[in-house]
Design an enzyme around this catalytic site. Sequence first.
Site, PDB file in Angstrom:
ATOM      1  N   ALA A 133      10.224   0.949  28.849  1.00  0.00           N
ATOM      2  CA  ALA A 133      11.238   0.075  29.619  1.00  0.00           C
ATOM      3  C   ALA A 133      12.104   0.823  30.292  1.00  0.00           C
ATOM      4  CB  ALA A 133      11.985  -0.782  28.812  1.00  0.00           C
TER       5      ALA A 133
ATOM      6  N   CYS B  18       9.522  -6.761  28.926  1.00  0.00           N
ATOM      7  CA  CYS B  18      10.592  -6.454  27.950  1.00  0.00           C
ATOM      8  C   CYS B  18      11.559  -7.365  27.370  1.00  0.00           C
ATOM      9  CB  CYS B  18      11.186  -5.193  28.817  1.00  0.00           C
ATOM     10  SG  CYS B  18      12.700  -4.258  27.868  1.00  0.00           S
TER      11      CYS B  18
ATOM     12  N   ASP C 190       4.900   0.329  34.119  1.00  0.00           N
ATOM     13  CA  ASP C 190       3.901   0.456  33.459  1.00  0.00           C
ATOM     14  C   ASP C 190       2.427   0.565  34.358  1.00  0.00           C
ATOM     15  OD1 ASP C 190       5.161  -0.050  31.418  1.00  0.00           O
ATOM     16  OD2 ASP C 190       4.272  -1.782  30.642  1.00  0.00           O
TER      17      ASP C 190
ATOM     18  N   ASN D 211       8.755 -15.175  34.150  1.00  0.00           N
ATOM     19  CA  ASN D 211      10.066 -15.220  33.878  1.00  0.00           C
ATOM     20  C   ASN D 211      10.808 -13.879  34.228  1.00  0.00           C
ATOM     21  OD1 ASN D 211       9.954 -17.838  32.360  1.00  0.00           O
ATOM     22  ND2 ASN D 211       8.877 -16.567  30.800  1.00  0.00           N
TER      23      ASN D 211
ATOM     24  N   HIS E 288      33.373  12.635  10.980  1.00  0.00           N
ATOM     25  CA  HIS E 288      32.785  12.355   9.815  1.00  0.00           C
ATOM     26  C   HIS E 288      33.302  11.196   9.091  1.00  0.00           C
ATOM     27  CE1 HIS E 288      31.522  13.821   5.912  1.00  0.00           C
ATOM     28  NE2 HIS E 288      32.648  13.338   5.081  1.00  0.00           N
TER      29      HIS E 288
ATOM     30  N   VAL F 271      -4.246  -3.319  21.130  1.00  0.00           N
ATOM     31  CA  VAL F 271      -4.691  -1.769  21.082  1.00  0.00           C
ATOM     32  C   VAL F 271      -4.672  -1.472  22.593  1.00  0.00           C
ATOM     33  CG1 VAL F 271      -6.807  -2.720  19.933  1.00  0.00           C
ATOM     34  CG2 VAL F 271      -6.868  -3.619  22.333  1.00  0.00           C
TER      35      VAL F 271
ATOM     36  N   LYS G 204      12.661  -6.708  18.747  1.00  0.00           N
ATOM     37  CA  LYS G 204      13.849  -6.171  18.222  1.00  0.00           C
ATOM     38  C   LYS G 204      14.446  -7.092  17.379  1.00  0.00           C
ATOM     39  CE  LYS G 204      11.930  -3.243  19.300  1.00  0.00           C
ATOM     40  NZ  LYS G 204      10.852  -2.764  20.201  1.00  0.00           N
TER      41      LYS G 204
HETATM   42  C1  LIG Z   1       5.832  -6.189  22.021  1.00  0.00           C
HETATM   43  C2  LIG Z   1       6.503  -5.120  22.938  1.00  0.00           C
HETATM   44  C3  LIG Z   1       7.305  -4.410  22.492  1.00  0.00           C
HETATM   45  C4  LIG Z   1       7.838  -3.336  23.392  1.00  0.00           C
HETATM   46  N1  LIG Z   1       8.787  -2.742  23.092  1.00  0.00           N
HETATM   47  C5  LIG Z   1       9.431  -1.688  23.835  1.00  0.00           C
HETATM   48  C6  LIG Z   1      10.643  -0.999  23.173  1.00  0.00           C
HETATM   49  O1  LIG Z   1      10.966  -1.022  22.323  1.00  0.00           O
HETATM   50  N2  LIG Z   1      11.072   0.198  24.158  1.00  0.00           N
HETATM   51  C7  LIG Z   1      10.465   0.372  25.377  1.00  0.00           C
HETATM   52  O2  LIG Z   1      10.724   1.296  25.958  1.00  0.00           O
HETATM   53  N3  LIG Z   1       9.253  -0.346  25.631  1.00  0.00           N
HETATM   54  C8  LIG Z   1       8.625  -1.383  24.865  1.00  0.00           C
HETATM   55  N4  LIG Z   1       7.552  -2.204  25.432  1.00  0.00           N
HETATM   56  C9  LIG Z   1       7.191  -1.758  26.674  1.00  0.00           C
HETATM   57  C10 LIG Z   1       8.003  -2.277  27.810  1.00  0.00           C
HETATM   58  O3  LIG Z   1       7.972  -3.945  27.680  1.00  0.00           O
HETATM   59  C11 LIG Z   1       7.503  -1.981  29.209  1.00  0.00           C
HETATM   60  O4  LIG Z   1       7.185  -0.850  29.175  1.00  0.00           O
HETATM   61  C12 LIG Z   1       8.411  -2.594  30.413  1.00  0.00           C
HETATM   62  O5  LIG Z   1       8.470  -3.795  30.253  1.00  0.00           O
HETATM   63  C13 LIG Z   1       7.629  -2.154  31.513  1.00  0.00           C
HETATM   64  O6  LIG Z   1       8.389  -2.597  32.496  1.00  0.00           O
HETATM   65  P1  LIG Z   1       7.935  -3.008  34.123  1.00  0.00           P
HETATM   66  O7  LIG Z   1       8.989  -3.271  34.860  1.00  0.00           O
HETATM   67  O8  LIG Z   1       7.087  -1.871  34.640  1.00  0.00           O
HETATM   68  O9  LIG Z   1       6.813  -4.231  33.808  1.00  0.00           O
HETATM   69  P2  LIG Z   1       7.012  -5.682  33.136  1.00  0.00           P
HETATM   70  O10 LIG Z   1       8.258  -5.805  32.237  1.00  0.00           O
HETATM   71  O11 LIG Z   1       5.701  -5.819  32.425  1.00  0.00           O
HETATM   72  O12 LIG Z   1       7.269  -6.768  34.195  1.00  0.00           O
HETATM   73  C14 LIG Z   1       6.477  -6.958  35.138  1.00  0.00           C
HETATM   74  C15 LIG Z   1       6.633  -8.244  35.853  1.00  0.00           C
HETATM   75  O13 LIG Z   1       6.099  -8.608  36.918  1.00  0.00           O
HETATM   76  C16 LIG Z   1       5.369  -9.698  37.029  1.00  0.00           C
HETATM   77  N5  LIG Z   1       4.379  -9.919  37.831  1.00  0.00           N
HETATM   78  C17 LIG Z   1       3.082  -9.154  37.528  1.00  0.00           C
HETATM   79  N6  LIG Z   1       2.199  -9.277  38.528  1.00  0.00           N
HETATM   80  C18 LIG Z   1       2.741 -10.089  39.639  1.00  0.00           C
HETATM   81  C19 LIG Z   1       2.453 -10.426  40.701  1.00  0.00           C
HETATM   82  N7  LIG Z   1       1.314 -10.310  41.244  1.00  0.00           N
HETATM   83  N8  LIG Z   1       3.571 -11.281  41.330  1.00  0.00           N
HETATM   84  C20 LIG Z   1       4.708 -11.494  41.034  1.00  0.00           C
HETATM   85  N9  LIG Z   1       5.075 -11.026  39.744  1.00  0.00           N
HETATM   86  C21 LIG Z   1       4.153 -10.538  38.934  1.00  0.00           C
HETATM   87  C22 LIG Z   1       5.175 -10.193  35.783  1.00  0.00           C
HETATM   88  O14 LIG Z   1       5.365 -11.613  35.421  1.00  0.00           O
HETATM   89  C23 LIG Z   1       6.475  -9.605  34.810  1.00  0.00           C
HETATM   90  O15 LIG Z   1       7.405 -10.108  34.759  1.00  0.00           O
HETATM   91  C24 LIG Z   1       7.378  -2.995  24.789  1.00  0.00           C
HETATM   92  C25 LIG Z   1       6.193  -3.959  25.050  1.00  0.00           C
HETATM   93  C26 LIG Z   1       5.566  -5.165  24.258  1.00  0.00           C
HETATM   94  C27 LIG Z   1       4.520  -5.855  24.680  1.00  0.00           C
END
Ligand SMILES: Cc1cc2nc3c(=O)[nH]c(=O)nc-3n(C[C@H](O)[C@H](O)[C@H](O)COP(=O)(O)OP(=O)(O)OC[C@H]3O[C@@H](n4cnc5c(N)ncnc54)[C@H](O)[C@@H]3O)c2cc1C
Lengths: 431, 469
Positions: free
Chosen positions: B323, B47, B315, B42, B448, B273, B56
């Site tokens: 995020a 995030c 990540d 999606n 304030h 974990v 949230k």
């Molecule tokens: C429950 C939960 C709560 C969180 N709360 C927070 C928060 O409050 N604040 C915060 O800063 N961070 C939070 N995070 C962490 C945050 O979601 C991640 O750090 C952030 O989403 C990382 O962004 P990204 O763009 O690196 O990857 P992602 O958001 O993981 O996006 C990666 C995308 O790549 C796609 N993808 C992967 N491999 C392939 C492929 N081979 N081909 C095509 N598409 C692919 C995946 O489907 C995904 O949509 C939370 C995480 C979780 C699980």
Amino acid sequence: MTEIFKMPDIGEGMAEGDITSWLVKVGDTITADDPVAEVQNDKLIQEILSPYTGQVTKLFVDAGTTVEVGDPLIEFDGDSSGENNLDNSQVSQSSISSNVVETENSTPQNTIINENNAVQVANGRVLAMPSVRHLAYEKNIDLTKVPATGRHGHVTLADVENFQELDSSASTQPKMSTTSQHEPSVAAYEKNESAPVLREGRQPMTPVRKAIAKAMDTQVAIPTVTNFDSVDVRKLVDHRNAFKEIARDDKGLRLTYLAYAVKALAAVAKKFPELNASVDMKAQEIVYHDDVNMGIAVDSPAGLFVPVIKNADRKSIFTIAQEITDLAESVRDGSITSNQMQGGTITISNLGSARGTWFTPIINGKEVAILGLGSILKEPIVNDDGELAVGRNMKLSLTYDHRLIDGMLGQSALNYLKQLLSDPAYMLMEV
Amino acid sequence: MVVGAQAREIDTVVIGSGPGGYVAAIRAADLGKKVVIIERDNIGGVCLNIGCIPLKALINVGHRYREATEETPFGLITSGATLDWQQTQNWKQNKVVHTLTSGVEMLLKKHHVEIVKGEAVFNDNETVNVLQEDGHELLQFNNAIIATGSRPIEIPTIPFGGRIVDSTGALAFTEIPKKLIIIGGGVIGSEIGGAYANLGAQVTIIEGLDHTLNGFDSEMTKPVLDDFKAHGGVIVTSAIAKKATQTDTEVTLVYEADGKEQSITGDYLLVAVGRRANTDGLGLNNTDIKVDSKGLIIKDDTMRTSVPHIYAIGDIVAGPQLAHKASFEGKIAAAAIAEDAQARDLHYSLPSVAYTQYELATTGETPDSVKVNHLDAKISKFPFVGNGRAISMDQAVGFVRLISDKSSNALIGAQVVGPAASDLISELSLAIENGLTTKDISLTIHPHPTLGEAIMDAAELADGLPIHI
Ligand SMILES: Cc1cc2nc3c(=O)[nH]c(=O)nc-3n(C[C@H](O)[C@H](O)[C@H](O)COP(=O)(O)OP(=O)(O)OC[C@H]3O[C@@H](n4cnc5c(N)ncnc54)[C@H](O)[C@@H]3O)c2cc1C
């Protein structure tokens, strides 16, 4: 025995100089070779050394006076020993450091320009806003080295911009009139967060300012034309990007566009000898020069200097980059010698690093052409396929002496320069 | 649809549409690049779909539910408050997640970023194969940005399935658990645990370290943990999860703590974990991209990998999995591709927030880092009990803590625990990035009564001229 110390010939055919400050006063006892005065000569401040040992009984002129070679300077009562030491060694090159200029007439708020006040906090970071840090990065400037003028030791945008001007040998004619110990640059006025210090009334020119003003005065009579043009330098940008890290890592040098421009203009000067010439109106002759000695306008807090890269046509771009850095450094730390500023046959002035575009450079010395380099701007262009694309346009301003060079020739030379700058591969074939 | 072996030429491909990928794609497009973004699931990534945002939303519901069901000192009685969980889930999914993800899709289109659905696998340093249900498409690129994010780590002896869920499962529970067991007391485990505790679940956290909420010091976490325990929460630290068994109605976890094996039974078990970078299966072995021992892609501070025209962000690279870090890095990578001036990571502080009952937020240096690095720093702390707004909100818990350089008084770090800590931390990050001193902060008029006044008060404290303490 009374001796009169007269103004010595301090070299480079100089017939007169300004006594910028006395280093002795009546009643002082001095020994031969002690510095007695600072003399301003064509932008250089030199110390003159005493040929005598004895007591100073009279100073003939006040500081700030222009004296001719042979005019009396100091009356001594002494043993006349050391008289034979009166030779060139008695003139020592001294720095154009700010304190020298200060001794004359600077005001306290202007004295920190050459001091590095940047505050580094406990974790090693410099106090500077993100935009300032990015500008420094973009200009390849180590922020810890930039003198800070902001509140609490913050490095400001203006600090970085001004530092860049020194560092890259970048300079501009327009800035000449605004950059000096007494008049912070336009950028500083515009960007400095604190209100500018307004100074109504008259201020004496600094010695360097006087020298620049005088040099410019003599140029007014020259009938000049400036051709403006723009060249897409995407390939050059790529080339520099590819080599700047190599230059930095392997050779520890800063590869700037200016270095390429020097090389290209040198090739132009070879191909169009009229641009590398002088006009002798008295004899009604054209003086062609064999060597291509490229003046590089360099800005400093004290004013504009034009050190020369000798035989620029025979040096590699890396060598030129190194020389630019060295010369700019010498200008900045005041160790530049008049020798390093002589013999120029054509000049280049760079306003690009100050984000300038087109301007009208003024011919330097007895030369007949000067190239003004402007910024490289992202602009829409129509590419070879007839499509609209994002170009990297470098702005060029070529000013030439119309007594010798006509418009067609000027533009042909500029066209050749554009060709060289547009493709480094072509430059490689030609120069 | 088989497009054939002929590769389509694209200037810039972005793999993954999370906060790293979609931001990079939009920025690169705006900087003049022709961009294709590839997403297998999606738009919006973890995030927006199954991470920050939906969690949230549930945390918010937890707060409101607790307010409605607990006695308040100011006498508000909402008798008989009930929660329609199905409606909660619909709201979270349709109003919150869908609004945002469709918004991002709109943004991508508006900025002329082409979306290609499918799973990207590198063929070599220049081409990527997009695997789709009914075929594949070969894209040849000049530049690529990898932003494939991360996925939950599975404990081999405790595989996901049934009543054993990951964070995604925990956000999609069809009922509020009565007894929820959580392995892992990091930010995600603690946030989800806190949310369900507020919704009435009895929550037990099993944590391997000797403390939970790693990254925040014990002074900060104390009010959170006290509240959690006061609401029936149990935290077992230095405990190792061994195995789990489940029936149709419950799940039992066996763990080791205090040198003995123990067990606990609940109706659901959340395993939180940590998260593993999605770099396996990307075909990196077909490229010259280097990864470290944890599978994280190695990059420089322009986000460039060992293949100069391929960038990596979010990540899948080193650093906290956040995020906003992913987005920030995305913008740098896009700038680097477009040779823009902002193409370098020059940040001083990276804020981090935990949305626990009392929010925890930190930016820049911490008391620990000050100690470890022997920094000459000053620490000043102003508690919310001295803040009028916090008292009037009945949330006078926590504090603002400033860490400033001793000689220059420049702010180099800050922590906030308490109401709106997640928002207050931005002012402090701004101050650090801009080299503001505690004087600059105390000389800034704060309205304030606001929670932000606590920042001004802490700054005055650092200057030695406090008013409210
Ligand atoms: C429950 C939960 C709560 C969180 N709360 C927070 C928060 O409050 N604040 C915060 O800063 N961070 C939070 N995070 C962490 C945050 O979601 C991640 O750090 C952030 O989403 C990382 O962004 P990204 O763009 O690196 O990857 P992602 O958001 O993981 O996006 C990666 C995308 O790549 C796609 N993808 C992967 N491999 C392939 C492929 N081979 N081909 C095509 N598409 C692919 C995946 O489907 C995904 O949509 C939370 C995480 C979780 C699980």
